[in-house]
Design a protein around this motif. Structure first.
Motif, PDB file in Angstrom:
ATOM      1  N   GLN A  50       0.749  -1.238   0.424  1.00 20.67           N
ATOM      2  CA  GLN A  50      -0.015  -0.220   0.355  1.00 20.67           C
ATOM      3  C   GLN A  50       0.664   1.658  -0.167  1.00 20.67           C
ATOM      4  O   GLN A  50       0.442   2.382  -0.328  1.00 20.67           O
ATOM      5  CB  GLN A  50      -0.801  -0.355   0.864  1.00 20.67           C
ATOM      6  N   ASN A  74      -9.452   6.255  -1.713  1.00 22.28           N
ATOM      7  CA  ASN A  74      -8.344   5.199  -1.638  1.00 22.28           C
ATOM      8  C   ASN A  74      -8.181   4.596  -2.806  1.00 22.28           C
ATOM      9  O   ASN A  74      -7.240   3.559  -3.566  1.00 22.28           O
ATOM     10  CB  ASN A  74      -8.843   3.887  -0.873  1.00 22.28           C
ATOM     11  N   LEU A 124      -5.814   2.067  -4.568  1.00 16.79           N
ATOM     12  CA  LEU A 124      -5.190   1.042  -3.819  1.00 16.79           C
ATOM     13  C   LEU A 124      -6.274   0.348  -4.948  1.00 16.79           C
ATOM     14  O   LEU A 124      -7.643  -0.539  -4.330  1.00 16.79           O
ATOM     15  CB  LEU A 124      -5.781   1.417  -2.821  1.00 16.79           C
ATOM     16  N   SER A 173      -6.764  -2.803  -1.203  1.00 11.73           N
ATOM     17  CA  SER A 173      -7.850  -2.355   0.048  1.00 11.73           C
ATOM     18  C   SER A 173      -7.863  -3.290   1.179  1.00 11.73           C
ATOM     19  O   SER A 173      -8.117  -4.171   0.866  1.00 11.73           O
ATOM     20  CB  SER A 173      -9.247  -1.882  -0.260  1.00 11.73           C
TER      21      SER A 173
END
Length: 342
Positions: A35, A193, A196, A201
């Motif tokens: 990540q 996000n 991701l 995620s």
């Protein structure tokens, strides 16, 4: 005007092993490192003047997504720490859902009402964070600063600053952008996000945060005992019984190997298999051995056990020719993956 990026830390051990961690210090996971690499790629074209972080290991590690490629120093600010959770620190989520249902509801859905012994209250943790945030904004007037912090405290801060906005839960490494001008904060976007991709995620693999009443995550808690679990026969050793609610779900057995601790048995009842719960047994071993001062966790891969192989892949553990592998337990700031620097 100051532009402020607020970034939650990457997936950490508590997120993966399903244990609640506020100011309890932990490492990021192998998936968390990936990540961070994705976050570094996202910020590659974005100019940042200064980078701040809470002083906990998981945020300091994540901050490398910006500091390493851009050659910026990391400025540590304890005001950006996660909530002090008092007596809840390092409790398995399974224990909290079994014995603290009302306070867990408050923690997830109504944080202004949440409080347990020794913990910070909503007004306390939001005030110290906003004070630090204001100092950073004023120090970089006309510039851009990135701040690495934690999910629960940032959600509370957003609720305090923008009471008219519905504030959802935050994925690991999700990004929020604020502007500060004339002594006031404005919200540009929240909890993005989009970097991701694929299976990176953390929240996409969990259900507890969904506001649809369909919370089906299975969370375990542990009791040190030589318990009886139907269908499981464990060898002698330091034994922990895993429970789902009040139902015995599995067994974990550890042995002392001097500087290391060894997992000699991990087992789940058939009804609990195939749900990815072995990682919670593994997490119990990690935190038990680390608290005992052990430097390494060691284990031997059992023959013909695909579920165990999946766990080893998840933890990036590679058995040697005898099927043995080891994991370092010390808290450490893992370096940025090389792929993020390309």
């Amino acid at each position: 005007m100051t532009t402020l990026y607020l970034i939650r830390h990457a997936e950490a051990e508590g997120n993966l092993y399903r244990r609640i961690h506020g100011q309890f210090d932990t490492n990021v996971t192998p998936n968390g490192r990936r990540q961070i690499a994705a976050l570094a790629r996202r910020f590659a074209p974005i100019h940042i003047d200064a980078c701040y972080s809470s002083d906990l290991t998981r945020t300091r590690t994540t901050a490398q997504a910006i500091t390493a490629p851009k050659g910026l120093p990391l400025r540590l600010e304890p005001g950006f720490r996660e909530i002090n959770l008092g007596i809840w620190e390092d409790r398995p989520f399974g224990w909290l859902y079994a014995f603290e249902q009302e306070e867990m509801h408050h923690f997830n859905q109504a944080p202004r009402l949440w409080h347990v012994a020794g913990a910070e209250r909503f007004e306390e943790y939001t005030a110290r964070f906003i004070a630090a945030l204001t100092r950073v904004a004023q120090a970089h007037d006309g510039g851009t600063a990135a701040i690495f912090s934690h999910g629960a405290v940032m959600r509370g801060v957003m609720m305090a600053l923008f009471p008219e906005v519905e504030i959802p839960h935050c994925d690991n490494t999700a990004v929020t952008r604020l502007f500060y001008d004339g002594g006031a904060f404005t919200l540009d976007f929240f909890n993005d996000n989009s970097h991701l991709t694929g299976n990176l995620s953390t929240l996409s693999r969990q259900k507890w945060w969904r506001n649809d009443g369909k919370r089906q995550d299975v969370n375990l808690w542990f009791r040190q005992e030589h318990g009886t679990v139907p269908g499981l026969t464990a060898p002698e050793g330091e034994t922990y019984t895993a429970y789902c609610g009040q139902d015995p779900a599995g067994l974990l057995v550890l042995r002392d190997r001097g500087a290391a601790g060894e997992i000699v048995y991990m087992g789940l009842r058939e009804v609990y298999r195939g749900q990815g719960l072995a990682v919670q047994l593994f997490g119990q071993a990690v935190f038990t051995l680390r608290a005992a001062g052990k430097a390494r966790l060691i284990l031997t891969r059992p023959a013909d056990c695909p579920a165990f192989d999946a766990l080893l892949r998840q933890m990036d553990l590679r058995p040697d020719s005898q099927g043995r592998c080891a994991m370092e337990l010390k808290l450490q700031v893992f370096p940025l993956l090389e792929e993020a620097l390309v």
